[in-house]
Scaffold this active site. Structure first.
Site, PDB file in Angstrom:
ATOM      1  N   MET A   1       0.653 -16.322  12.017  1.00 35.54           N
ATOM      2  CA  MET A   1      -0.444 -17.093  12.596  1.00 35.54           C
ATOM      3  C   MET A   1      -0.121 -17.359  14.062  1.00 35.54           C
ATOM      4  O   MET A   1       0.542 -18.340  14.407  1.00 35.54           O
ATOM      5  CB  MET A   1      -0.618 -18.394  11.802  1.00 35.54           C
ATOM      6  CG  MET A   1      -1.662 -19.346  12.373  1.00 35.54           C
ATOM      7  SD  MET A   1      -3.313 -18.620  12.453  1.00 35.54           S
ATOM      8  CE  MET A   1      -4.057 -19.670  13.700  1.00 35.54           C
TER       9      MET A   1
ATOM     10  N   GLU B   1       0.806  -1.223   0.000  1.00 32.87           N
ATOM     11  CA  GLU B   1       0.000   0.000   0.000  1.00 32.87           C
ATOM     12  C   GLU B   1       0.840   1.275   0.000  1.00 32.87           C
ATOM     13  O   GLU B   1       0.310   2.368   0.150  1.00 32.87           O
ATOM     14  CB  GLU B   1      -0.931   0.004   1.229  1.00 32.87           C
ATOM     15  CG  GLU B   1      -1.919  -1.153   1.246  1.00 32.87           C
ATOM     16  CD  GLU B   1      -2.956  -1.084   2.365  1.00 32.87           C
ATOM     17  OE1 GLU B   1      -2.848  -0.233   3.268  1.00 32.87           O
ATOM     18  OE2 GLU B   1      -3.904  -1.912   2.315  1.00 32.87           O
TER      19      GLU B   1
ATOM     20  N   HIS C   1      -8.886 -14.972   7.185  1.00 33.09           N
ATOM     21  CA  HIS C   1      -9.096 -16.106   6.276  1.00 33.09           C
ATOM     22  C   HIS C   1     -10.440 -16.049   5.560  1.00 33.09           C
ATOM     23  O   HIS C   1     -10.868 -17.047   4.982  1.00 33.09           O
ATOM     24  CB  HIS C   1      -8.954 -17.428   7.036  1.00 33.09           C
ATOM     25  CG  HIS C   1      -7.551 -17.670   7.528  1.00 33.09           C
ATOM     26  ND1 HIS C   1      -6.526 -18.073   6.697  1.00 33.09           N
ATOM     27  CD2 HIS C   1      -6.999 -17.529   8.758  1.00 33.09           C
ATOM     28  CE1 HIS C   1      -5.405 -18.193   7.408  1.00 33.09           C
ATOM     29  NE2 HIS C   1      -5.665 -17.855   8.659  1.00 33.09           N
TER      30      HIS C   1
ATOM     31  N   ASP D   1     -18.502   0.747  11.752  1.00 37.02           N
ATOM     32  CA  ASP D   1     -17.086   0.811  11.356  1.00 37.02           C
ATOM     33  C   ASP D   1     -16.854   1.945  10.351  1.00 37.02           C
ATOM     34  O   ASP D   1     -16.026   1.833   9.452  1.00 37.02           O
ATOM     35  CB  ASP D   1     -16.599  -0.536  10.776  1.00 37.02           C
ATOM     36  CG  ASP D   1     -15.087  -0.590  10.586  1.00 37.02           C
ATOM     37  OD1 ASP D   1     -14.375   0.227  11.202  1.00 37.02           O
ATOM     38  OD2 ASP D   1     -14.620  -1.438   9.797  1.00 37.02           O
TER      39      ASP D   1
HETATM   40 CA    CA Z   1     -12.111  -0.364  11.521  1.00 33.23          CA
END
Ligand code: CA
Length: 712
Positions: free
Chosen positions: A679, A85, A640, A329
């Site tokens: 993980m 990014e 996932h 959100d």
């Molecule tokens: Ca957020």
């Protein structure tokens, strides 16, 4: 709206503080150079190109007439296969780029020769604290140094010539799930950096550090702690009155959210620093700030707000809240852009933002006064913004802790996410990398926070899983759309729009060559006519491109660079199968650099190999499978993908070899055998029994989808 306006002394006082002699040299980035960044054609010295974050370069060698000759001149493969990014910086013929896992690489900007690389060795298990991939968006430059925020919360000062570490400073409580993905900004020797983590129970804040010594100068909290009294900062006392209690000050340590993980901008004339504030923790206001009517109460300042502060002291100046009582959100961390526009016959100093909530805002950046707010994508949570700047909410989209779910547009990924916009002063347009992706929000009764691990949102995430029905999945895929919108902030509407095959396309660059550059989820890197949106040039990038391009010159020759590589929140959490049907998106992490007459060739694209679905038979009881599905939705889906439908960036668990081996599954999920890969162990949050139930649920889901494959 903005009753807390402090008198703003508009004096510009740029001292030499923080600018020690050994920081400065002929090539050093000084306060003066940063203020003049817009006219520095050759270079790209700060994240948004100038303090106004306009991402407009006056360079015009590459233009509508010549762009047909634009060709790849060099490329560099990255050593990670996660989301990319970053905005590279270019100074004096050298290009500095950050990649996934907060690594930094320096290249000769004309030839691509690797000059140095730096790996902060972020512990792999930090990956589990990151909602939205292990990305990094860039460094800041000051003097002869670069400043990097690392995923695990450090601020690192590097020698720009060699990449050697001068100092590093832990900026967050590393016991909590704070992560840094954003680029620092620097004003007058003060380095500003915030952090993310509002899905994992943190209290949002950002801080200033002395570029010379690394000393923390001040820290600004965006939400109250819950223990405010008359000695607390006035702005926090005011904020505390807008929360009903709930999570604030509670033993759960859930923090309230309001993280400052991306946007900042600076007005040198007003000497104001603007920051964008994120969503609540948990998302569901009914849990965060409980009230009489079941959906919670209070505006919960300063969630989803834009805040102006004094960079010298961190003193609050004004705020504007885009989404009072945020519950979806709906962050306001999206790109903050400053410009001077003529509105209703008057010259206005404005601040512009297209936050997740779907409205494009124009504010007076001196006072925070609301000027306009208009939907730039389909919106159903509000019917508009009233004259005081407050949204007119649709009560159907507020969710209780029980009762009806709601499909809300935009969804949690927003109408626009972190992907930078660009401004074209000649056209008076703001280009928005927008998308349409509504989301189902379902109540979850008796939700309890887990400050250790897992998505702390207060909704039933399993309820949002896509049904194992091919037709319905295709129908939902058809509602996902990506757009490049040329938004006229004065006329308050788009002048033109380009439709992409899917959401999550790249950030933007506008140029004096009257071009707009953008990469796409569909693995293209394109140039459009800035005035009309006509596609003038396209390059097959072999991978989804989400990062924003830059442009610069070396020895008078114009280059265009973009960091390619699919990833980020959408890529890891949205149905990989859907994506594959709309456009096959893979991750090839690679810096691509173009110039007129460039003749470099990429190696042939490798075939995407898909292991066939071959799960063991599903034999667990319906209860075990259902319990496993609940745990999966809360603890696993963020990386996932909901429904275990597999992203193209992280492992598709339906195809995991550990499905047949309960002990291997435990060693990964319970014991953290793969923590170096990101993980981490979930043993503090999930019992072995719960972990095995997740395995049984994934087996069940894999069998469902195998049956679907048979139908095709
Ligand atoms: Ca957020």
């Amino acid at each position: 709206m903005n009753k807390l306006i402090f008198a703003a002394a508009a004096t510009l006082a740029l001292s030499a503080c923080g600018q020690s002699a050994d920081d400065m040299s002929e090539t050093g980035i000084s306060a003066e150079r940063l203020l003049a960044a817009q006219s520095d054609d050759a270079n790209w010295i700060t994240y948004g190109r100038n303090y106004e974050e306009q991402r407009y370069s006056p360079l015009d060698q590459v233009n509508a007439e010549t762009v047909g000759d634009l060709g790849l001149t060099w490329f560099a493969d990255m050593d990670t296969a996660r989301g990319q990014e970053a905005t590279p910086l270019v100074m004096d013929g050298k290009l500095y780029v950050t990649t996934a896992w907060s690594k930094v690489k320096a290249y000769n900007a004309a030839t691509g020769e690797l000059l140095w690389e730096y790996d902060p060795e972020v512990p792999g298990e930090t990956g589990v604290k990151a909602c939205c991939d292990v990305v990094n968006r860039g460094v800041a430059a000051w003097g002869d140094h670069l400043f990097l925020g690392t995923l695990d919360g450090r601020l690192v000062k590097l020698d720009r010539e060699t990449g050697a570490v001068e100092w590093e400073k832990v900026t967050v409580d590393q016991e909590k799930s704070y992560t840094i993905t954003g680029a620092p900004r620097i004003v007058d020797g003060k380095v500003f950096i915030g952090s993310g983590g509002a899905e994992f129970g943190v209290r949002g804040n950002f801080a200033a550090f002395d570029a010379g010594s690394g000393e923390e100068l001040w820290r600004f909290y965006t939400v109250p702690a819950g223990d405010e009294d008359e000695n607390s900062a006035e702005y926090l006392q005011a904020a505390a009155k807008t929360w009903s209690g709930g999570v604030l000050g509670s033993e759960s340590g859930i923090g309230g959210g309001g993280t400052v993980w991306d946007a900042m901008a600076y007005d040198a004339g007003l000497d104001m620093l603007y920051i964008g504030v994120g969503n609540g923790s948990p998302w569901n206001r009914a849990y965060r700030s409980p009230g009489e009517d079941g959906t919670g109460e209070g505006d919960n300042l300063y969630l989803s707000s834009i805040i102006a502060v004094k960079p010298e002291t961190g003193e609050y100046v004004w705020h504007y809240q885009t989404t009072p009582g945020e519950t979806w959100d709906f962050t306001a961390t999206q790109h903050i852009m400053l410009a001077d526009l003529e509105i209703d016959g008057a010259q206005r100093k404005v601040l512009m933002q297209a936050p997740k909530n779907g409205f494009f805002y124009v504010l007076d950046r001196e006072t925070g006064e609301f000027i306009s707010g208009d939907a730039y994508v389909p919106v159903n949570w509000a019917t508009g913004i009233d004259e005081n700047g407050r949204p007119i909410e649709n009560p159907e989209t507020r969710i209780d802790v029980t009762g009806k779910p709601a499909i809300v547009a935009p969804g949690a990924l927003g109408g626009h996410n972190w992907h930078p916009m660009a401004f074209h002063p000649g056209e008076g347009l703001v280009y928005i990398p927008a998308f349409e992706a509504a989301m189902a929000y379902a109540p979850e009764e008796n939700w309890k926070p887990d400050p250790k691990r897992g998505f702390n949102v207060g909704f039933d995430l399993a309820a949002g899983d896509l049904p194992p029905d091919e037709g319905m999945r295709r129908e939902i895929a058809g509602t996902l759309k990506g757009t490049l919108i040329a938004w006229d902030p004065v006329a308050k509407k788009p002048r033109w729009t380009v439709e992409h095959p899917g959401p999550w396309n790249g950030g933007l660059l506008a140029t004096g060559g009257n071009l707009v550059f953008q990469g796409t989820a569909g693995s293209e890197f394109n140039a459009y006519n800035a005035a009309t949106g006509d596609k003038l040039w396209s390059f097959a990038a072999q991978t989804g491109v989400v990062a924003p391009p830059i442009t610069y010159t070396v020895d008078g020759e114009q280059y265009v660079a973009v960091l390619a590589g699919w990833g980020g929140a959408y890529a890891i959490t949205v149905d990989g199968d859907l994506l594959k049907r709309k456009a096959p998106v893979r991750n090839v992490s690679r810096l691509l650099v173009f110039k007129l007459g460039g003749k470099a060739q990429l190696p042939a694209a490798a075939e995407m190999v898909q292991t066939p679905l071959d799960p063991p038979p599903s034999r667990a009881s319906a209860d075990v499978i259902a319990a496993g599905g609940k745990s999966y939705a809360r603890y696993c889906a963020v990386c996932h993908a909901p429904g275990a439908v597999g992203s193209t960036v992280l492992p598709d668990l339906r195809r995991s070899g550990a499905l047949v081996n309960a002990a291997a599954w435990q060693s990964i999920v319970h014991d953290g055998a793969l923590e170096d890969n990101g993980m981490a162990s979930f043993s503090e949050s999930l019992s072995k029994e719960q972990i095995d139930a997740i395995r049984e649920w994934v087996i069940f889901r894999a069998n469902q989808d195998k049956a679907l494959e048979g139908e095709r």
